[in-house]
Design a protein around this motif. Structure first.
Motif, PDB file in Angstrom:
ATOM      1  N   SER A 197      11.378   1.822  14.627  1.00  0.00           N
ATOM      2  CA  SER A 197      11.144   0.570  15.351  1.00  0.00           C
ATOM      3  C   SER A 197       9.793  -0.045  15.006  1.00  0.00           C
ATOM      4  N   SER A 198       8.789   0.784  14.765  1.00  0.00           N
ATOM      5  CA  SER A 198       7.476   0.288  14.355  1.00  0.00           C
ATOM      6  C   SER A 198       6.922   1.230  13.287  1.00  0.00           C
ATOM      7  N   ILE A 199       6.716   0.700  12.098  1.00  0.00           N
ATOM      8  CA  ILE A 199       6.311   1.505  10.949  1.00  0.00           C
ATOM      9  C   ILE A 199       4.875   1.167  10.570  1.00  0.00           C
ATOM     10  N   SER A 200       4.029   2.190  10.453  1.00  0.00           N
ATOM     11  CA  SER A 200       2.645   2.013  10.008  1.00  0.00           C
ATOM     12  C   SER A 200       2.392   2.932   8.816  1.00  0.00           C
ATOM     13  N   LEU A 201       1.963   2.345   7.723  1.00  0.00           N
ATOM     14  CA  LEU A 201       1.754   3.090   6.480  1.00  0.00           C
ATOM     15  C   LEU A 201       0.334   2.872   5.970  1.00  0.00           C
ATOM     16  N   ARG A 202      -0.292   3.943   5.518  1.00  0.00           N
ATOM     17  CA  ARG A 202      -1.633   3.843   4.932  1.00  0.00           C
ATOM     18  C   ARG A 202      -1.678   4.672   3.656  1.00  0.00           C
ATOM     19  N   ASP A 203      -1.965   4.009   2.558  1.00  0.00           N
ATOM     20  CA  ASP A 203      -2.077   4.683   1.264  1.00  0.00           C
ATOM     21  C   ASP A 203      -3.513   4.597   0.759  1.00  0.00           C
ATOM     22  N   VAL A 204      -4.089   5.730   0.434  1.00  0.00           N
ATOM     23  CA  VAL A 204      -5.414   5.785  -0.185  1.00  0.00           C
ATOM     24  C   VAL A 204      -5.222   6.147  -1.653  1.00  0.00           C
ATOM     25  N   LEU A 205      -5.607   5.233  -2.534  1.00  0.00           N
ATOM     26  CA  LEU A 205      -5.386   5.437  -3.961  1.00  0.00           C
ATOM     27  C   LEU A 205      -6.595   6.119  -4.602  1.00  0.00           C
ATOM     28  N   SER A 206      -6.299   7.039  -5.511  1.00  0.00           N
ATOM     29  CA  SER A 206      -7.338   7.785  -6.197  1.00  0.00           C
ATOM     30  C   SER A 206      -6.874   8.090  -7.615  1.00  0.00           C
ATOM     31  N   GLN A 207      -7.735   8.756  -8.387  1.00  0.00           N
ATOM     32  CA  GLN A 207      -7.351   9.124  -9.749  1.00  0.00           C
ATOM     33  C   GLN A 207      -6.134  10.040  -9.747  1.00  0.00           C
ATOM     34  N   SER A 208      -6.062  10.915  -8.752  1.00  0.00           N
ATOM     35  CA  SER A 208      -4.939  11.853  -8.692  1.00  0.00           C
ATOM     36  C   SER A 208      -3.709  11.260  -8.013  1.00  0.00           C
ATOM     37  N   SER A 209      -3.877  10.154  -7.298  1.00  0.00           N
ATOM     38  CA  SER A 209      -2.752   9.491  -6.631  1.00  0.00           C
ATOM     39  C   SER A 209      -2.876   7.989  -6.879  1.00  0.00           C
ATOM     40  N   PRO A 210      -2.480   7.537  -8.069  1.00  0.00           N
ATOM     41  CA  PRO A 210      -2.805   6.170  -8.504  1.00  0.00           C
ATOM     42  C   PRO A 210      -1.847   5.073  -8.053  1.00  0.00           C
ATOM     43  N   TYR A 211      -0.901   5.389  -7.199  1.00  0.00           N
ATOM     44  CA  TYR A 211      -0.048   4.317  -6.690  1.00  0.00           C
ATOM     45  C   TYR A 211       0.293   4.591  -5.225  1.00  0.00           C
ATOM     46  N   PRO A 212       0.630   3.556  -4.436  1.00  0.00           N
ATOM     47  CA  PRO A 212       0.896   3.721  -3.006  1.00  0.00           C
ATOM     48  C   PRO A 212       2.274   4.335  -2.752  1.00  0.00           C
ATOM     49  N   TRP A 213       2.346   5.634  -2.877  1.00  0.00           N
ATOM     50  CA  TRP A 213       3.651   6.305  -2.845  1.00  0.00           C
ATOM     51  C   TRP A 213       4.265   6.330  -1.452  1.00  0.00           C
ATOM     52  N   ARG A 214       3.439   6.405  -0.410  1.00  0.00           N
ATOM     53  CA  ARG A 214       4.020   6.392   0.948  1.00  0.00           C
ATOM     54  C   ARG A 214       4.777   5.088   1.202  1.00  0.00           C
ATOM     55  N   THR A 215       4.162   3.983   0.808  1.00  0.00           N
ATOM     56  CA  THR A 215       4.811   2.687   0.998  1.00  0.00           C
ATOM     57  C   THR A 215       6.097   2.596   0.196  1.00  0.00           C
ATOM     58  N   ARG A 216       6.067   3.060  -1.040  1.00  0.00           N
ATOM     59  CA  ARG A 216       7.263   2.978  -1.883  1.00  0.00           C
ATOM     60  C   ARG A 216       8.407   3.822  -1.306  1.00  0.00           C
ATOM     61  N   LEU A 217       8.105   5.052  -0.889  1.00  0.00           N
ATOM     62  CA  LEU A 217       9.153   5.911  -0.330  1.00  0.00           C
ATOM     63  C   LEU A 217       9.744   5.319   0.942  1.00  0.00           C
ATOM     64  N   CYS A 218       8.874   4.748   1.782  1.00  0.00           N
ATOM     65  CA  CYS A 218       9.373   4.140   3.021  1.00  0.00           C
ATOM     66  C   CYS A 218      10.263   2.944   2.725  1.00  0.00           C
ATOM     67  N   CYS A 219       9.851   2.099   1.781  1.00  0.00           N
ATOM     68  CA  CYS A 219      10.664   0.931   1.427  1.00  0.00           C
ATOM     69  C   CYS A 219      12.016   1.348   0.866  1.00  0.00           C
TER      70      CYS A 219
END
Length: 372
Positions: free
Chosen positions: A52-74
């Motif tokens: 019902s209410s989705i909150s996503l926060r992605d912190v990008l770094s050299q080891s995690s270079p793309y917002p994967w939480r957002t992509r998986l949720c979408c």
């Protein structure tokens, strides 16, 4: 099944789904995730609540270079179309752990999925997109990354919107795509555009019930006239708040009551000008620019004693919030002394929050009481 609360949950319980919803909807997400595994029926109810209410926060770094939480949720939303009508809030925040952002960061696949997901979330009431460094990599002729996502989206029930991304020289600016999008939101009450620094070009009859806005002085001056905005939060530089801007800020159909200046350093002269043009202000939150010292002979919190002459120009002020201002050295006696001094200058004052974050309230006996 036993829960962490010591309750035995029977999946074959005969309560209606509406009753199960009322029972489940205040439970923590971690508990709902467990309940969703109990049975198909519990899963259906729990999923509707979780989504019902989705909150996503992605912190990008050299080891995690793309917002994967957002992509998986979408991807999950796209696969679960039976849940889209239940999703009322969608809040996405991206940030990089290094500055400037790494050239390895890859936003395109997630931006595409985010765009696809938002096309089907037509029941949204609250939308936040803070896309951090995603606007850095686009060329200057490309659309702003936010506009690439919202273009063509339809949200007839949207009440609250916050849009933005970090900006650097050469990053794409907003275009009329944003104007078109905002002009379609007739139910919108709350709008935040922290990275928009120019005038909007909206039809005069658009956003008819807008009540709060956060943005730059130039954007605010183009938006507020003719609309019932009662809460305004300004971002940027106080040198941009000139007489023309102030005149337009005063052209709302309802008087501005709350003014938040915590995101800019504000000189006393600007406060005087604001008091003249916006006489109905009841709540003022401000970060004072103490480089323009209010009283050269004083130090610490007593620097603020010179604020009395400024406060005397506010005739409706009830709550003065100085918590964003940085002042060293304070004690209860000094704060209470300032409360008495400022009340003499501004008799309408009833509540004061000091840089110490201690709040003082005027009692019925006209004495100030600390809420520490």
């Amino acid at each position: 099944m036993s829960s962490h609360y010591g309750i035995t949950v029977r999946p074959n319980i005969s309560l209606p789904n509406e009753v199960l919803y009322e029972i489940f909807h205040n439970l923590p997400a971690s508990v709902l995730a467990v309940i969703a595994c109990v049975s198909h029926r519990f899963n259906a109810v729990a999923e509707h609540i979780l989504y019902s209410s989705i909150s996503l926060r992605d912190v990008l770094s050299q080891s995690s270079p793309y917002p994967w939480r957002t992509r998986l949720c979408c991807e999950s939303i796209i696969q679960r179309t039976h849940l889209v009508e239940s999703i009322r809030g969608f809040h996405v925040r991206w940030q990089a752990d290094v500055q400037p952002p790494s050239s390895q960061f890859d936003f395109s696949p997630t931006v595409m999925k985010l765009t696809e997901a938002l096309r089907i979330l037509t029941s949204l009431e609250s939308l936040e997109l803070w896309l951090g460094p995603a606007n850095y990599k686009a060329g200057p002729l490309a659309p702003h990354v936010v506009e690439r996502i919202i273009q063509g989206a339809h949200f007839p029930q949207l009440v609250s919107v916050s849009l933005g991304a970090e900006w650097t020289k050469g990053s794409p600016l907003y275009s009329n795509i944003l104007d078109t999008f905002l002009g379609s939101l007739n139910s919108l009450r709350h709008l935040k555009l922290p990275d928009h620094h120019t005038a909007l070009n909206l039809p005069l009859d658009s956003l008819p019930i807008l009540s709060s806005f956060r943005g730059s002085p130039a954007t605010s001056a183009s938006l507020l006239p003719g609309r019932p905005v009662r809460y305004l939060s300004l971002v940027g530089d106080d040198y941009d708040v000139d007489q023309e801007i102030l005149t337009r800020l005063a052209s709302t159909t309802e008087p501005l009551r709350v003014l938040d200046l915590s995101s800019m350093s504000v000189r006393p002269v600007i406060l005087r000008n604001l008091a003249t043009h916006l006489p109905a202000i009841e709540v003022l939150k401000v970060r004072l620019a103490l480089r323009h010292t209010l009283h050269y002979a004083l130090t610490g919190i007593r620097l603020l004693t010179g604020l009395s002459s400024v406060l005397s120009t506010f005739h409706s002020l009830i709550h003065l919030d100085l918590s964003p201002t940085s002042v060293a050295g304070a004690d209860a006696q000094q704060e209470m002394s300032l409360c008495d001094e400022w009340t003499r200058a501004c008799p309408s004052l009833r509540r004061i929050t000091f840089p110490s974050h201690i709040e003082w309230v005027l009692g019925s006996d006209k004495s100030w009481l600390s809420q520490a």
